[in-house]
Design a protein around this motif. Structure first.
Motif, short mmCIF file in Angstrom:
data_model
loop_
_atom_site.label_atom_id
_atom_site.label_comp_id
_atom_site.label_asym_id
_atom_site.label_seq_id
_atom_site.Cartn_x
_atom_site.Cartn_y
_atom_site.Cartn_z
N ILE A 61 10.93 -6.06 -2.00
CA ILE A 61 11.09 -4.71 -1.46
C ILE A 61 12.15 -3.95 -2.24
CG2 ILE A 61 11.78 -3.37 0.57
CD1 ILE A 61 10.64 -5.61 2.31
N LEU A 62 13.28 -4.62 -2.57
CA LEU A 62 14.36 -3.98 -3.33
C LEU A 62 13.88 -3.54 -4.71
CD1 LEU A 62 17.33 -3.17 -3.56
CD2 LEU A 62 17.83 -5.50 -4.35
N ILE A 63 13.10 -4.37 -5.38
CA ILE A 63 12.55 -4.03 -6.70
C ILE A 63 11.65 -2.79 -6.58
CG2 ILE A 63 10.94 -4.79 -8.50
CD1 ILE A 63 12.03 -7.66 -7.99
N TYR A 64 10.84 -2.75 -5.55
CA TYR A 64 9.94 -1.61 -5.33
C TYR A 64 10.74 -0.32 -5.10
CZ TYR A 64 5.64 -4.39 -5.03
OH TYR A 64 4.56 -5.18 -5.32
N VAL A 65 11.82 -0.43 -4.33
CA VAL A 65 12.65 0.74 -4.05
C VAL A 65 13.28 1.27 -5.34
CG1 VAL A 65 14.78 1.52 -2.91
CG2 VAL A 65 13.13 0.10 -1.66
N ILE A 66 13.79 0.36 -6.17
CA ILE A 66 14.42 0.76 -7.45
C ILE A 66 13.40 1.44 -8.35
CG2 ILE A 66 15.46 -0.13 -9.59
CD1 ILE A 66 16.75 -2.35 -7.84
N LEU A 67 12.22 0.86 -8.47
CA LEU A 67 11.17 1.45 -9.31
C LEU A 67 10.79 2.85 -8.84
CD1 LEU A 67 8.76 -1.59 -9.87
CD2 LEU A 67 10.11 -0.42 -11.61
N LEU A 68 10.64 3.01 -7.53
CA LEU A 68 10.25 4.32 -7.00
C LEU A 68 11.35 5.35 -7.20
CD1 LEU A 68 7.64 5.28 -5.51
CD2 LEU A 68 8.99 5.29 -3.44
N ASN A 69 12.59 4.94 -7.06
CA ASN A 69 13.71 5.88 -7.27
C ASN A 69 13.82 6.31 -8.73
OD1 ASN A 69 14.65 6.13 -4.64
ND2 ASN A 69 15.90 4.28 -4.75
N ILE A 70 13.50 5.40 -9.64
CA ILE A 70 13.47 5.76 -11.07
C ILE A 70 12.42 6.85 -11.30
CG2 ILE A 70 12.79 4.92 -13.37
CD1 ILE A 70 14.06 2.21 -12.57
N GLN A 71 11.27 6.68 -10.65
CA GLN A 71 10.20 7.67 -10.79
C GLN A 71 10.61 9.02 -10.20
OE1 GLN A 71 6.52 6.49 -8.95
NE2 GLN A 71 5.28 7.85 -10.21
N VAL A 72 11.27 9.01 -9.05
CA VAL A 72 11.74 10.25 -8.41
C VAL A 72 12.74 10.98 -9.31
CG1 VAL A 72 13.11 11.17 -6.49
CG2 VAL A 72 11.32 9.48 -6.05
N LEU A 73 13.69 10.24 -9.85
CA LEU A 73 14.68 10.85 -10.75
C LEU A 73 14.04 11.41 -12.00
CD1 LEU A 73 17.59 8.24 -10.45
CD2 LEU A 73 17.62 10.62 -9.66
N ILE A 90 0.83 -1.21 0.00
CA ILE A 90 0.00 0.00 0.00
C ILE A 90 0.87 1.26 0.00
CG2 ILE A 90 -1.64 1.35 1.38
CD1 ILE A 90 -2.87 -1.28 2.29
N ILE A 91 1.94 1.24 0.80
CA ILE A 91 2.81 2.42 0.89
C ILE A 91 3.44 2.76 -0.46
CG2 ILE A 91 4.95 3.33 1.88
CD1 ILE A 91 4.36 1.79 4.41
N PHE A 92 4.06 1.76 -1.11
CA PHE A 92 4.73 2.02 -2.39
C PHE A 92 3.73 2.42 -3.47
CE2 PHE A 92 8.33 -0.21 -0.47
CZ PHE A 92 9.39 0.51 -0.98
N LEU A 93 2.59 1.78 -3.49
CA LEU A 93 1.57 2.12 -4.49
C LEU A 93 1.06 3.54 -4.29
CD1 LEU A 93 -0.28 1.24 -6.81
CD2 LEU A 93 -1.86 0.31 -5.10
#
Length: 689
Positions: free
Chosen positions: A427-439, A308-311
């Protein structure tokens, strides 16, 4: 095989009940926390149009200092209050008394430290208001926890709503009408906290005598020993979250603090959820840890939680730039640059927060403190290095890095003493995806940024499609069964009930009912329950037997049969079984039964039964022979040969051998407010007794 399946179903039902309790508390705490959490987000536009960036920066310094000092002067007793208040081994009033004594000591100490606070220029200008807010917040936080430990979660929610309303109204009046600027902002907090404290004291029946009661020193020592390490944790937590504001003020200007503060408000969508959820999670975690240590419950809760948090973060990032354009005044618009990385940091702080429940349950709060201190030190070092070089962005990066390190350390640490399953790769995959979006949002041009951000969000939706379905179904089911629906139905029924009450001439009658119809009739007519057969049902043969020898059975003592296989108690009355569907436990049933049998009026009795719960035609004939003048049985078709039979159209059920008609207390439609039982003139029926 059959037994295995049954045991599996029971375990699944048990797990579902745990999730439902957790969700119920989360929803109540969400409502209750609107005042202290979500209101910060709602009021931001008002602040940006009535306060300059410098003025808003000063208010943030004042409120942030309050938050840092609360755990120091209260010795973080709120943590000990919750933990020991939930423990059945300790008397709640003695725990409350010890807590209040500590707060009084903390208040005196905070006043003595007044000369120290004058060192900061922002605080010295508003010292009296600052001290007042500090002390009011300490008491309100603890009193709100008192509601939780007494399971008064609904009152907690009401308090949050009232706090929100008072804060909004006072902010509007003082900032917009009277234009009091910083003074108005701070006075609004004081007014809202005073109102909340008064409400909680009255609604929870907190007596002033508790101040004078002798303290149980054993409890006091244990609470202090538990809470003391949490002082460091509380301070370190606020350093991790707020040291950047003080260092921005030091290296840059109060205006920069104001802009950065707006950027920190945008992750509120996420931090509000994590904060509220973890209030409920600590309670569930403590209870389950003390009872069964169900590892599946912990692992599945964590899986749904971080999903829920990552989404939510990905969705929020998708709309961040257009949203902030209309959310704040132009003076604050530049805050969009720093918001994405702060939103990403909310995922790390959310994961770190989840572990607090497990630490609290296992009484390893020292681990929370140590990990938070590590994060606080890293945060200060990174702020010192990065702010002079990259300004506000340095503060945002420092926050993200420090929370990520805290989350990693805690996830590794908790598995040393409680090894529930954690999918680290996911969790690691989610972190990478979110960082791509932030960048993409902060570095890439607008069109490509939107494309990348949209694709990442869609990917999260696909990965969490099952979770979205589950959460949607749960929320919809809760909305259908919440008090909102009840209030709506009550409004529709008001005219019907008012007319029935006006027509009613008898009020001292006893309704003996085979199911909930009797209780509903009493309730709708506004009459005290004068029958023990309320909120329960019997099968048809038992009910007829009960009515044939009513006085005998009412003299018998009820006994609990079994509650493990059902969500409600089942009791025995001699040779009759009572299914107490609307009771929580046997003690509640016994208390209600013994109280209501004394009210039975044997001179004015009405017997009501339905063609349900195994009722056969032979049972209907037996019912018709009962020696009561005022009796009625609701059937699935016209039965002219049965004097007491009554058929209500469209209530028959096909293919159900146990129940021939629907539950007559159900509503006919969404908009009429009429129940099926209203088709029978029960007022006239009762008047004839």
């Amino acid at each position: 095989m059959k037994n295995t399946e049954t045991n599996s179903e029971l375990r699944e039902n048990k797990l579902n009940n745990k999730f439902n309790n957790l969700l119920n508390n989360t929803m109540l705490f969400f409502i209750g926390s609107l005042g202290s959490k979500f209101i910060q987000f709602i009021l931001v536009p008002l602040y940006t149009y009535t306060l300059t960036t410098t003025q808003y920066g000063i208010t943030e310094i004042v409120i942030t200092t309050v938050n840092i000092l609360i755990p120091i002067f209260s010795i973080s007793i709120s943590d000990g209050f919750l933990r020991f208040g939930l423990n059945k081994e300790y008397d709640k009033e003695k725990v409350t008394s010890a807590t209040i004594k500590i707060l009084i000591f903390g208040s005196i100490l905070s006043i003595l430290f007044t000369p120290v606070f004058k060192i900061n220029e922002s605080l010295s200008k508003y010292l009296f208001l600052f001290i007042l807010i500090l002390n009011l917040r300490m008491y309100r936080d603890v009193l709100a926890i008192r509601l939780k430990i007494y399971n008064k979660n609904k009152l907690f929610a009401i308090d949050g709503i009232l706090y929100t309303l008072v804060l909004c109204i006072s902010n509007f009046i003082l900032l917009v009408c009277f234009k009091l600027e910083i003074n108005g902002y701070l006075l609004s907090y004081i007014i809202a906290n005073v109102f909340s404290i008064v409400f909680i004291c009255i609604s929870s029946k907190l007596s002033i005598k508790i101040i004078y009661e002798k303290v149980d020193r054993k409890i006091l020592k244990k609470m202090i020993a538990y809470s003391l390490p949490m002082i460091v944790n509380g301070v370190a937590w606020w350093i991790t979250n707020a040291s950047d504001k003080f260092m921005l003020e030091w290296f840059m200007t109060e205006s920069d603090v104001g802009i950065y503060s707006i950027a920190t408000k945008l992750p509120t969508f996420v931090t509000t959820f994590t904060s509220i959820f973890n209030q409920a999670w600590i309670i569930s975690s403590v209870i389950e840890f003390d009872n069964e240590k169900d590892k599946r419950f912990y692992s599945e809760t964590f899986r749904k939680y971080y999903g829920i948090i990552f989404l939510t973060c990905a969705t929020l990032l998708l709309f961040i730039k257009p949203f902030i354009r209309i959310y704040v005044s132009q003076e604050y618009y530049i805050a969009w640059k720093y918001a994405p990385i702060l939103i990403a940091s909310a995922t790390s702080s959310g994961i770190a927060a989840f572990t607090v429940g497990i630490y609290a349950a296992s009484m390893k709060n020292i681990n929370v403190t140590l990990t938070t201190v590590v994060g606080g030190i890293i945060n200060i070092i990174l702020n010192y290095v990065l702010i002079p070089k990259v300004g506000i962005m340095g503060a945002a990066i420092a926050t993200y890095v420090s929370w990520t390190i805290i989350a990693i350390i805690r996830l590794i640490d908790i598995r040393k003493f409680f090894k529930f399953y954690i999918n680290y790769k996911r969790i690691l995959i989610y972190v990478i995806l979110l960082n791509i979006q932030v960048l993409a949002i902060t570095v890439v041009d607008d069109i490509l940024s939107i494309i990348i951000s949209t694709l990442v969000t869609i990917l999260f939706i696909i990965l969490e499609r099952n979770l979205i379905k589950i959460v949607s179904e749960i929320i919809l089911s809760k909305l259908r069964s919440t008090k909102i629906r009840k209030i709506y139905k009550d409004m529709l029924r008001r005219r019907i009930n008012k007319n029935n009450i006006r027509r009613l001439k008898n009020t001292d009658f006893t309704i003996i009912s085979s199911n909930c119809i009797g209780g509903v009739i009493y309730h709708e007519l506004g009459i005290q329950f004068q029958s023990p057969t309320i909120n329960m049902y019997m099968n048809s043969k038992d009910f007829i037997k009960f009515c044939k020898n009513l006085k005998f059975y009412l003299e018998q003592k009820i006994e609990l049969i079994n509650q493990n296989e059902r969500n409600y108690p089942v009791v025995k009355l001699n040779d009759i079984t009572l299914y107490c569907v609307h009771y929580k436990n046997f003690e509640e049933v016994e208390q209600a039964w013994n109280k209501r049998i004394k009210r039975v009026n044997f001179e004015k009795i009405a017997i009501i039964m339905s063609e349900r719960d195994g009722c056969t035609y032979e049972d209907i004939i037996e019912f018709d022979k009962l020696q009561y003048k005022n009796k009625v049985i609701f059937v699935h078709k016209d039965m002219p040969e049965i004097k007491s039979a009554y058929y209500i159209k469209n209530t028959e059920l096909d293919g159900d051998s146990n129940n021939k008609i629907i539950g007559l207390t159900e509503y006919e439609g969404r908009y009429t407010g009429k129940r099926y039982i209203d088709e029978f003139d029960y007022v006239d029926f009762l008047n004839k007794i």
